[in-house]
Motif scaffolding. Structure first.
Motif, PDB file in Angstrom:
ATOM      1  N   MET A   1       0.846  -1.196   0.000  1.00 33.07           N
ATOM      2  CA  MET A   1       0.000   0.000   0.000  1.00 33.07           C
ATOM      3  C   MET A   1       0.886   1.253   0.000  1.00 33.07           C
ATOM      4  O   MET A   1       1.792   1.348   0.849  1.00 33.07           O
ATOM      5  CB  MET A   1      -0.864  -0.017   1.261  1.00 33.07           C
ATOM      6  N   PRO A   2       0.675   2.214  -0.942  1.00 31.93           N
ATOM      7  CA  PRO A   2       1.535   3.407  -0.929  1.00 31.93           C
ATOM      8  C   PRO A   2       1.278   4.242   0.332  1.00 31.93           C
ATOM      9  O   PRO A   2       0.126   4.376   0.761  1.00 31.93           O
ATOM     10  CB  PRO A   2       1.120   4.162  -2.191  1.00 31.93           C
ATOM     11  N   ALA A   3       2.354   4.787   0.891  1.00 37.20           N
ATOM     12  CA  ALA A   3       2.203   5.608   2.102  1.00 37.20           C
ATOM     13  C   ALA A   3       1.591   6.951   1.712  1.00 37.20           C
ATOM     14  O   ALA A   3       1.889   7.475   0.637  1.00 37.20           O
ATOM     15  CB  ALA A   3       3.572   5.827   2.730  1.00 37.20           C
ATOM     16  N   PRO A   4       0.728   7.516   2.553  1.00 33.43           N
ATOM     17  CA  PRO A   4       0.179   8.848   2.243  1.00 33.43           C
ATOM     18  C   PRO A   4       1.307   9.885   2.191  1.00 33.43           C
ATOM     19  O   PRO A   4       2.336   9.720   2.857  1.00 33.43           O
ATOM     20  CB  PRO A   4      -0.775   9.128   3.405  1.00 33.43           C
ATOM     21  N   THR A   5       1.123  10.915   1.408  1.00 32.65           N
ATOM     22  CA  THR A   5       2.173  11.938   1.293  1.00 32.65           C
ATOM     23  C   THR A   5       1.896  13.145   2.184  1.00 32.65           C
ATOM     24  O   THR A   5       2.749  13.997   2.380  1.00 32.65           O
ATOM     25  CB  THR A   5       2.312  12.419  -0.164  1.00 32.65           C
ATOM     26  N   HIS A   6       0.679  13.247   2.687  1.00 30.42           N
ATOM     27  CA  HIS A   6       0.361  14.329   3.631  1.00 30.42           C
ATOM     28  C   HIS A   6      -0.315  13.740   4.859  1.00 30.42           C
ATOM     29  O   HIS A   6      -1.034  12.742   4.745  1.00 30.42           O
ATOM     30  CB  HIS A   6      -0.583  15.352   2.982  1.00 30.42           C
ATOM     31  N   PHE A   7      -0.072  14.362   5.987  1.00 31.58           N
ATOM     32  CA  PHE A   7      -0.648  13.851   7.238  1.00 31.58           C
ATOM     33  C   PHE A   7      -1.282  15.017   7.985  1.00 31.58           C
ATOM     34  O   PHE A   7      -0.746  16.121   7.958  1.00 31.58           O
ATOM     35  CB  PHE A   7       0.446  13.262   8.144  1.00 31.58           C
ATOM     36  N   THR A   8      -2.359  14.741   8.680  1.00 34.07           N
ATOM     37  CA  THR A   8      -2.929  15.755   9.566  1.00 34.07           C
ATOM     38  C   THR A   8      -2.881  15.210  10.980  1.00 34.07           C
ATOM     39  O   THR A   8      -3.392  14.113  11.230  1.00 34.07           O
ATOM     40  CB  THR A   8      -4.401  16.045   9.190  1.00 34.07           C
ATOM     41  N   PHE A   9      -2.219  15.937  11.863  1.00 33.03           N
ATOM     42  CA  PHE A   9      -2.172  15.522  13.266  1.00 33.03           C
ATOM     43  C   PHE A   9      -2.913  16.561  14.094  1.00 33.03           C
ATOM     44  O   PHE A   9      -2.717  17.758  13.905  1.00 33.03           O
ATOM     45  CB  PHE A   9      -0.720  15.437  13.761  1.00 33.03           C
ATOM     46  N   ASN A  10      -3.723  16.099  15.007  1.00 35.61           N
ATOM     47  CA  ASN A  10      -4.414  17.026  15.908  1.00 35.61           C
ATOM     48  C   ASN A  10      -3.654  17.121  17.216  1.00 35.61           C
ATOM     49  O   ASN A  10      -3.215  16.086  17.730  1.00 35.61           O
ATOM     50  CB  ASN A  10      -5.832  16.522  16.205  1.00 35.61           C
ATOM     51  N   PRO A  11      -3.497  18.336  17.759  1.00 37.57           N
ATOM     52  CA  PRO A  11      -2.821  18.441  19.058  1.00 37.57           C
ATOM     53  C   PRO A  11      -3.600  17.683  20.128  1.00 37.57           C
ATOM     54  O   PRO A  11      -4.827  17.716  20.141  1.00 37.57           O
ATOM     55  CB  PRO A  11      -2.779  19.938  19.353  1.00 37.57           C
ATOM     56  N   ILE A  12      -2.860  16.995  20.990  1.00 36.87           N
ATOM     57  CA  ILE A  12      -3.521  16.298  22.096  1.00 36.87           C
ATOM     58  C   ILE A  12      -3.503  17.176  23.356  1.00 36.87           C
ATOM     59  O   ILE A  12      -4.170  16.886  24.338  1.00 36.87           O
ATOM     60  CB  ILE A  12      -2.842  14.938  22.388  1.00 36.87           C
TER      61      ILE A  12
END
Ligand code: SAM
Length: 238
Positions: A1-12
């Motif tokens: 599976m190709p890895a995503p090129t963008h990520f969204t992280f939410n602050p914890i």
């Protein structure tokens, strides 16, 4: 599976800290032991069960966003303050705040974990974090894996030179008054912050210039003399 090129992280979580601006924040955690901060967990992570077991560790890794500088450009080569601003190193050989992904990583002494109504706070001792810093993740520091006693420190070995800090009689009296009102050892905090010489290298040439550092709700006015630093007076920020 190709890895995503963008990520969204939410602050914890979000940091509450004595450092209200960048100037004066130590360059790494653990240098100013008197500094106090806390991470407030943000919904939906503000649940005590996410922290079960953490209280048995003395230190934690905190991954965070350099939010105050993230809009500024990064450069491939930077001038680390440890080299007096004279030499350039590759950005990935430094802990510079301006990086392609503006993520910081600090190992910090864990204080108490406490709850106030629906809010959960994790106290931090000796942090190097600006007030308002968004936190991406918290992990326990595991000595057997994370501590490497004979590791090489490159151009950044343990700093061993601190400069003497003296307080004027006015500053001393003002610290005593603040201390008895707020139950905070402000004088030790000021001493530890200034003795690291927080000035950027281009200002280190300008002896005699007055500087201001904001700690909590105080503006600390101080001056660099050739052999020592002098705290002149402190004044409330509002
Ligand atoms: N220990 C972390 C690391 O190695 O990734 C941070 C090291 S960085 C050299 C330390 C500096 O980051 C501090 O002196 C302060 O000026 C800056 N800083 C701390 N929190 C910040 C934030 N939220 N945004 C921008 N700069 C920040």
């Amino acid at each position: 599976m190709p890895a995503p090129t963008h990520f969204t992280f939410n602050p914890i979580g979000i940091v509450h800290s004595c450092y209200k601006e960048k100037f004066g924040i130590p360059r790494q955690p653990g240098l100013v032991t008197e500094s106090t901060a806390s991470i407030e967990l943000l919904p939906p992570f503000n649940r005590l069960d996410t922290l079960d077991g953490l209280e048995d560790f003395s230190h934690i890794w905190v991954q965070f966003v350099f939010h105050a500088t993230m809009k500024e450009n990064w450069k491939a080569k930077v001038r680390p303050p440890r080299l007096g601003g004279k030499e350039k190193m590759g950005v990935f050989a430094t802990r510079a705040t301006h990086r392609p992904n503006p993520i910081g990583l600090s190992v910090i002494k864990l204080g108490k974990i406490h709850q106030q109504k629906s809010k959960i706070f994790i106290e931090l001792l000796g942090a190097d974090l600006l007030d308002g810093t968004p936190v991406l993740d918290i992990k326990p520091y595991i000595p057997y894996a994370d501590s490497i006693p004979n590791a090489q420190g490159g151009f950044a070995p343990l700093p061993d030179n601190t400069t003497q800090v003296v307080f004027s009689s006015l500053a001393k009296t003002q610290c005593d008054q603040y201390q008895s009102l707020h139950k905070r050892d402000i004088q030790t905090l000021i001493k530890q912050v200034i003795e690291q010489d927080p000035r950027p290298s281009y200002l280190q040439q300008k002896e005699g210039k007055e500087h201001g550092i904001i700690l909590w709700d105080l503006n600390i006015r101080w001056r660099a003399h050739p052999e020592y630093f002098e705290v002149l007076h402190i004044e409330p920020t509002q």
